[in-house]
Scaffold this active site. Structure first.
Site, short mmCIF file in Angstrom:
data_model
loop_
_atom_site.label_atom_id
_atom_site.label_comp_id
_atom_site.label_asym_id
_atom_site.label_seq_id
_atom_site.Cartn_x
_atom_site.Cartn_y
_atom_site.Cartn_z
N GLU A 1 0.86 -1.18 0.00
CA GLU A 1 0.00 0.00 0.00
C GLU A 1 0.90 1.23 0.00
OE1 GLU A 1 -2.93 0.05 3.19
OE2 GLU A 1 -2.76 2.23 3.37
N GLU B 1 -2.89 12.01 3.08
CA GLU B 1 -3.74 11.47 4.14
C GLU B 1 -3.56 12.28 5.42
OE1 GLU B 1 -2.91 7.36 5.10
OE2 GLU B 1 -4.89 7.11 5.99
#
Ligand SMILES: *[C@@H]1O[C@H](CO)[C@@H](O)[C@H](O)[C@H]1NC(C)=O
Ligand SMILES: *[C@@H]1O[C@H](CO)[C@@H](O)[C@H](O)[C@H]1NC(C)=O
Ligand SMILES: *[C@@H]1O[C@H](CO)[C@@H](O)[C@H](O)[C@H]1NC(C)=O
Length: 327
Positions: A140, A145
């Site tokens: 990932e 974020e």
């Protein structure tokens, strides 16, 4: 024997200035998503949020009917609902999570983003994940974020075991953890917090957003961020289309970089889909909520009872371009 003339020509050809240009890899555009293009190239997920957020991910038809997703020729917007009170027995506040149909390995992603979700309880993310999985196999890459009222972006990796990062790397970000293994430190990942002002949340939005370039190769994964009004945005980034790009050339030091000296790239990373989502509360934003300056009260009650608080909880994308190495 070479004549002196030919010898000096060879020296020029082999000089340090010349070699990097011939060896550097050119990337060409493989895909570009813009406006309505997102509708046919991404899937609107409807499963329960895997990170336990107070959201109800809706399908594309519902999202378009309720204007939680909106596309015209120039822009693509997706958001959480900001009209309804959420009943306590509901799954959560309506929101979106979209996944690209296609997947890419070594690539350069350039996101031109006008606005990102901001505010208390929000946890937006722009990231990539293995299409094959199952997670965390294939890895990932978290690109953009954060949660609540954060002002600095967190870039991170999450992987299977035996993948760590050196503490010292050539980037401007601040390393907060070095073990990428999702099974340790409660899946904290190996994160780098951006030191760039306006890299996240209201600061990002107040500046009109900007560009994020993510270069993934067998050398490194590196992210660069340029705010909308930055004086040093490279032309090939600003114009949004280019026949050929040499990633990193004259882009300066990346905001965050992840290298493979202590992590075998090919066994931890495979082709990735691109995801945008917006969850609320959940494992990160919910746990951080009490100390985020968002109280009083708990995150779920805040989400359920304050639709007005989510007026700025939206993604507004100008374009997303994918470049791959020229064969
Ligand atoms: C839907 O959202 C877009 C983008 O925010 C906005 O321009 C448009 O007015 C909205 N349409 C309706 C019917 O609310
Ligand atoms: C760090 O990266 C920048 C930009 O690519 C480069 O100019 C510089 O030489 C690098 N520094 C080191 C120590 O590798
Ligand atoms: C861990 O990764 C390194 C390369 O980064 C490799 O040399 C080593 O064999 C790996 N260990 C295991 C147990 O897989």
């Amino acid at each position: 024997m070479l004549s002196p003339n030919i010898f000096s020509i060879l020296v020029v050809l082999l000089s340090a200035k010349y070699i990097p240009a011939t060896l550097s890899q050119m990337y060409t555009q493989n895909a570009q998503f813009k406006g309505k293009g997102f509708l046919e190239s991404f899937n609107w997920e409807t499963y329960d949020d895997p990170t336990h957020g107070r959201v109800n991910f809706v399908n594309q038809g519902t999202a378009l009917n309720t204007n939680l997703s909106y596309a015209d020729n120039d822009v693509f917007i997706m958001r959480a609902d900001y009209h309804q009170i959420v009943p306590s027995n509901a799954r959560g506040r309506d929101s979106i999570r979209i996944t690209s149909h296609d997947a890419w390995g070594d690539s350069l992603l350039i996101l031109d983003l006008a606005h990102m979700p901001e505010g208390c309880a929000t946890w937006p993310a722009y990231w990539t994940v293995s299409k094959n999985g199952p997670w965390p196999q294939g890895g990932e890459v978290d690109i953009l974020e954060g949660v609540n009222l954060n002002s600095n972006n967190l870039a991170s990796l999450h992987t299977t075991s035996n993948c760590t990062m050196p503490q010292t790397r050539n980037h401007t970000g601040q390393v907060i953890s070095t073990n990428c293994d999702a099974a340790v430190n409660y899946n904290q990942g190996c994160g780098v917090v951006s030191t760039a002002p306006n890299s996240y949340g209201s600061g990002f939005n107040n500046n009109g957003g900007g560009w994020i370039a993510t270069w993934r190769s067998s050398n490194a994964i590196s992210h660069w961020f340029w705010s909308r009004n930055a004086p040093n945005v490279p032309d090939e980034i600003r114009q949004g289309y280019c026949d050929g790009i040499t990633p990193g050339e004259d882009w300066g030091t990346p905001d965050a970089t992840f290298v493979w000296s202590q992590c075998d790239y090919s066994s931890h990373y495979d082709p990735h889909q691109i995801i945008f989502d917006l969850t609320l509360c959940g494992d990160w934003a919910g746990n951080a909520f009490p100390t985020a300056g968002c109280g009083p009260g708990n995150c779920q009650d805040f989400v359920d009872n304050n639709p007005d608080a989510f007026q700025n909880a939206f993604w507004e994308i100008n374009s997303l371009s994918v470049y791959t190495p020229q064969l």
